[in-house]
Write an enzyme that holds these catalytic residues in place. Structure first.
Site, mmCIF file in Angstrom:
data_model
loop_
_atom_site.group_PDB
_atom_site.id
_atom_site.type_symbol
_atom_site.label_atom_id
_atom_site.label_comp_id
_atom_site.label_asym_id
_atom_site.label_seq_id
_atom_site.Cartn_x
_atom_site.Cartn_y
_atom_site.Cartn_z
ATOM 1 N N CYS A 1 11.257 64.573 27.972
ATOM 2 C CA CYS A 1 12.630 64.586 28.447
ATOM 3 C C CYS A 1 12.703 65.135 29.870
ATOM 4 C CB CYS A 1 13.474 65.470 27.546
ATOM 5 S SG CYS A 1 13.472 64.932 25.841
ATOM 6 N N ARG B 1 7.253 60.409 33.599
ATOM 7 C CA ARG B 1 6.902 61.369 32.546
ATOM 8 C C ARG B 1 6.975 60.742 31.157
ATOM 9 N NH1 ARG B 1 8.650 66.984 34.064
ATOM 10 N NH2 ARG B 1 9.365 67.094 31.928
ATOM 11 N N TRP C 1 12.935 61.603 25.358
ATOM 12 C CA TRP C 1 11.727 61.233 24.621
ATOM 13 C C TRP C 1 11.972 61.767 23.211
ATOM 14 C CZ3 TRP C 1 7.442 63.544 22.172
ATOM 15 C CH2 TRP C 1 6.276 62.762 22.105
ATOM 16 N N ASN D 1 16.684 69.642 27.152
ATOM 17 C CA ASN D 1 15.248 69.480 26.880
ATOM 18 C C ASN D 1 14.829 70.605 25.942
ATOM 19 O OD1 ASN D 1 15.224 67.477 28.760
ATOM 20 N ND2 ASN D 1 13.887 68.519 30.220
ATOM 21 N N GLY D 2 13.933 70.311 24.998
ATOM 22 C CA GLY D 2 13.452 71.344 24.077
ATOM 23 C C GLY D 2 13.801 70.977 22.648
ATOM 24 N N GLU E 1 -13.820 62.421 27.355
ATOM 25 C CA GLU E 1 -12.715 61.996 28.223
ATOM 26 C C GLU E 1 -12.633 60.464 28.262
ATOM 27 O OE1 GLU E 1 -10.208 63.312 29.337
ATOM 28 O OE2 GLU E 1 -9.523 62.074 30.987
ATOM 29 N N LYS F 1 -9.300 58.382 27.187
ATOM 30 C CA LYS F 1 -8.642 57.398 28.080
ATOM 31 C C LYS F 1 -8.525 56.052 27.376
ATOM 32 C CE LYS F 1 -7.229 59.467 30.313
ATOM 33 N NZ LYS F 1 -7.222 60.802 30.709
ATOM 34 N N GLU G 1 -5.823 56.107 24.564
ATOM 35 C CA GLU G 1 -4.472 56.235 25.137
ATOM 36 C C GLU G 1 -3.970 54.910 25.707
ATOM 37 O OE1 GLU G 1 -5.547 59.449 28.043
ATOM 38 O OE2 GLU G 1 -3.451 59.957 27.718
ATOM 39 N N HIS H 1 -26.180 61.700 11.731
ATOM 40 C CA HIS H 1 -25.532 62.498 10.685
ATOM 41 C C HIS H 1 -24.213 61.863 10.249
ATOM 42 C CE1 HIS H 1 -28.566 65.527 11.305
ATOM 43 N NE2 HIS H 1 -28.286 65.546 12.605
ATOM 44 N N LYS I 1 4.146 62.584 29.913
ATOM 45 C CA LYS I 1 3.342 63.228 30.958
ATOM 46 C C LYS I 1 3.327 64.746 30.808
ATOM 47 C CE LYS I 1 0.857 63.002 34.608
ATOM 48 N NZ LYS I 1 -0.491 62.506 34.358
HETATM 49 C C1 F6R Z 1 -4.488 62.490 28.747
HETATM 50 C C2 F6R Z 1 -3.386 63.371 29.017
HETATM 51 C C3 F6R Z 1 -3.091 64.462 28.058
HETATM 52 C C4 F6R Z 1 -2.872 65.777 28.834
HETATM 53 C C5 F6R Z 1 -2.408 66.879 27.863
HETATM 54 C C6 F6R Z 1 -2.261 68.199 28.578
HETATM 55 O O1 F6R Z 1 -4.597 61.497 29.703
HETATM 56 O O2 F6R Z 1 -2.724 63.226 30.007
HETATM 57 O O3 F6R Z 1 -4.112 64.607 27.137
HETATM 58 O O4 F6R Z 1 -4.065 66.119 29.455
HETATM 59 O O5 F6R Z 1 -1.173 66.514 27.306
HETATM 60 O O6 F6R Z 1 -1.306 68.123 29.593
HETATM 61 P P1 F6R Z 1 -1.267 69.207 30.737
HETATM 62 O O7 F6R Z 1 -2.476 69.043 31.578
HETATM 63 O O8 F6R Z 1 -0.013 68.939 31.484
HETATM 64 O O9 F6R Z 1 -1.252 70.546 30.057
#
Ligand code: F6R
Length: 602
Positions: free
Chosen positions: A2, A27, A76, A102-103, A482, A486, A489, A505, A597
């Site tokens: 949000c 975001r 969101w 927000n929250g 990682e 990616k 996601e 295993h 985001k």
């Molecule tokens: C992956 C991604 C998320 C963030 C996670 C932490 O591409 O963006 O896994 O890394 O939500 O977010 P921050 O870094 O803002 O604490």
């Protein structure tokens, strides 16, 4: 997640609030809305599931100076389905008050029952709606909007950043508790936003609302309250220079440009930080204790930031010989904290609720929390003992790419400087790491050049693959993890990362003819055996980072030792492959489904 924007001032309030919402779009959100007061006292109230751009139609019909106070929101969904009716701003019974929130309100059900009993009519099932009815209940003759809001939030438990518009008077009131909100003045007007990026082009400085501050804005300008009494406005923060440095490039999506920008970001970080490594100046400048007074390092974060943290922990552990732990922030609640622990909290947004909650579990006056963040005015930064800016600039793609590289490199610089300040680490290994660090921008650039074509081809070859494995060993493992993150996601395909030694295993059962298996090669010779196990079962190995010597037509894999944070450049082909596959599958690579985001709820 949000986003909140608001403006009260001489001109075009609705356009300003909407334009600011546009800067928060990256975001992630599923609906958007705006409410504004026209000078004749009537209200503009528009909500949409079709994106912030759709609000331009409504706002654009107003003459430029028609509105003087406005609030906007990108939602969101957490409570209540995604629908226009559930989108904010939410309205009171009388059509006078509008709220953006927000929250999460934990006691919303009990409050709703009480308010309904008192005669309030609810239009939605959204937890946030209780706030506007509580303000309505508190607003009586002689009670200003700020006091009514202050009264209303005393009934709430949970987290909130709230702005209320009184459409009759044109006043705004805002407050926050466990959720970010900033306030700024420029050109005779007052702005509110949940993220400085929303208003960065409009203002030079801003103030951050501390928990339970209330700011009321009417014709007399902004007034700060706290617990019923007035209080001095909080200190001013300059808008970070990097807040305006959005990536540009040849791709239509932001993610493509942000991947390409990584060598530049690496140069920026190293130019700023590497001069302070060898003499320990960078570490001492943070004002934290010397490593002589620290026994262990705990790194905490979520998702990609946690992976960056694992890479940084490698420097303290592998090079510095210090005990290190990496902690999933959402699992930290019952952690037993040992004394003399340096805590490094990593978060690009600095607002991740799981990370902030994790800090709550630290003993009082713990005294050694270092925040590594891309937002130096964030809640995380303000709650830590020292802060280091990742210097990545705004990252618009929801999936983290350039912030990952920036986090690893800033963390590595700080860790190397801490070791230098305490004269720890084998000097030959330290020298080798410093050389590898200096070579990183070129290594990232070379990886971009090498893999651009092959990644597009690999994506074409594997567009139908239902799942992917990612393997690594030692310092290569975090990059495998990682890469898997990616891929899932962006492409919505299953992707699992495992230590290569764990294959036999269990995960080996997944391998069959054609199964794509990415192997991050950090030079560990045992990877050859792991790879043989996969190929023997028909798996298709894509090896990232191998050093091969061709001797008379025979490929020899060269053993090598990489830096203590591992082969950072290996993340480039993994990011590129995830993006290429996602584009091929017609996914929105900048806004993957269900993700946001900045994850401000825990
Ligand atoms: C992956 C991604 C998320 C963030 C996670 C932490 O591409 O963006 O896994 O890394 O939500 O977010 P921050 O870094 O803002 O604490």
């Amino acid at each position: 997640m949000c986003g909140i924007t608001a403006y009260r001032g001489p001109t075009a309030a609705a356009s300003r609030a909407r334009n600011a919402l546009e800067r928060l779009e990256y975001r992630g959100y599923d609906s958007a809305g705006i409410a504004a007061r026209r000078p004749d006292g009537s209200t503009m109230h528009a909500r949409t599931l079709s994106g912030v751009a759709a609000l331009a139609v409504v706002v654009g019909e107003e003459p430029a100076d028609a509105t003087t106070a406005a609030i906007g929101h990108t939602r969101w969904a957490t409570h209540g389905e995604v629908s226009e009716a559930n989108a904010h701003p939410l309205e009171d019974c009388g059509g006078r008050l509008y709220v953006v929130h927000n929250g999460i309100i934990d006691n919303a059900d009990a409050l709703r029952a009480r308010l309904v009993g008192a005669g309030h009519r609810f239009a939605t099932g959204v937890d946030s709606e209780v706030i506007v009815h509580l303000v309505e209940q508190a607003q009586r003759p002689g009670v200003g909007l700020g006091d009514a809001l202050a009264d209303a939030v005393t009934h709430l438990s949970g987290s909130w950043a709230v702005v209320v518009l009184d459409a009759r008077s044109g006043a705004l009131a805002a407050t926050a508790h466990g959720s970010p909100l900033i306030c700024a003045e420029a050109g005779g007007g007052t702005y509110f936003a949940s993220d400085v990026g929303a208003i960065a082009p409009e203002v030079d400085e801003f103030r951050v609302l501390e928990d339970d501050d209330v700011v009321e804005v009417d014709a007399a300008g902004p007034r700060w309250h706290r617990s019923g009494g007035s209080c001095r406005p909080r200190g001013l923060w300059p808008v970070p220079r990097t807040a305006l440095l959005a990536s540009t490039g040849r791709h239509r999506d932001h993610m493509g440009n942000e991947i390409d920008e990584q060598p530049l970001i690496a140069r920026r970080v190293l130019e700023a930080l590497s001069p302070g490594i060898a003499d320990g100046r960078l570490w001492r400048g943070l004002g934290l204790p010397s490593l002589d007074g620290i026994d262990r390092v705990a790194v905490l974060g979520c998702g990609t930031s946690l992976h960056a943290g694992r890479a940084v922990a490698g420097v303290f552990g592998r090079l510095g010989g210090m005990p290190t732990r990496t902690l999933v922030a959402s699992e930290v609640a019952h952690e037993v904290w040992e004394p003399r622990t340096l805590v490094i909290a990593i978060s690009q947004s600095g607002e991740t609720a799981d990370v902030l909650r994790a800090l709550d579990s630290l003993p009082p006056r713990h005294g050694t929390v270092l925040a590594l963040t891309n937002n130096t005015s964030s809640t995380l930064a303000r709650r830590s003992d020292a802060v280091i800016d990742c210097l990545a600039g705004p990252e618009v793609g929801v999936a983290a790419t350039k912030t990952f590289v920036a986090q690893v490199l800033t963390g590595v610089c700080v860790a190397l400087s801490a070791l230098a300040a305490a004269d720890r680490g084998d000097s030959a290994c330290v020298d080798a790491d410093l050389r590898a660090l200096a070579a990183t921008p070129d290594a990232l650039a070379a990886a971009l050049d090498t893999w651009r074509g092959p990644c597009a081809q690999l994506a074409a070859d594997h567009a139908r693959a239902s799942g992917f494995l990612f393997l690594g060993r030692g310092a290569g493992l975090v990059y495998a993890a990682e890469g898997a993150l990616k891929l899932k996601e962006l492409s919505y395909r299953w992707a699992e990362a495992h230590p290569a030694g764990e294959l036999k295993h269990g995960p080996l059962a997944l391998v069959t003819t054609g199964t794509p298996v990415f192997v991050v090669d950090n030079g560990d010779p045992r990877l050859d055996v792991d790879i043989a196990e996969v190929t023997a079962r028909g798996g298709r190995v894509i090896r990232i980072g191998e050093r091969v010597l061709n001797v008379g037509g025979v490929a020899l894999h060269l053993p090598r030792t990489g830096p203590s944070w591992g082969p950072l450049e290996s993340v480039i082909p993994l990011q590129m492959f995830a993006r290429e596959l996602a584009l091929r599958l017609h996914r929105d690579v900048d806004k993957p489904r269900n993700l946001a985001k900045s994850v401000t709820v825990s």
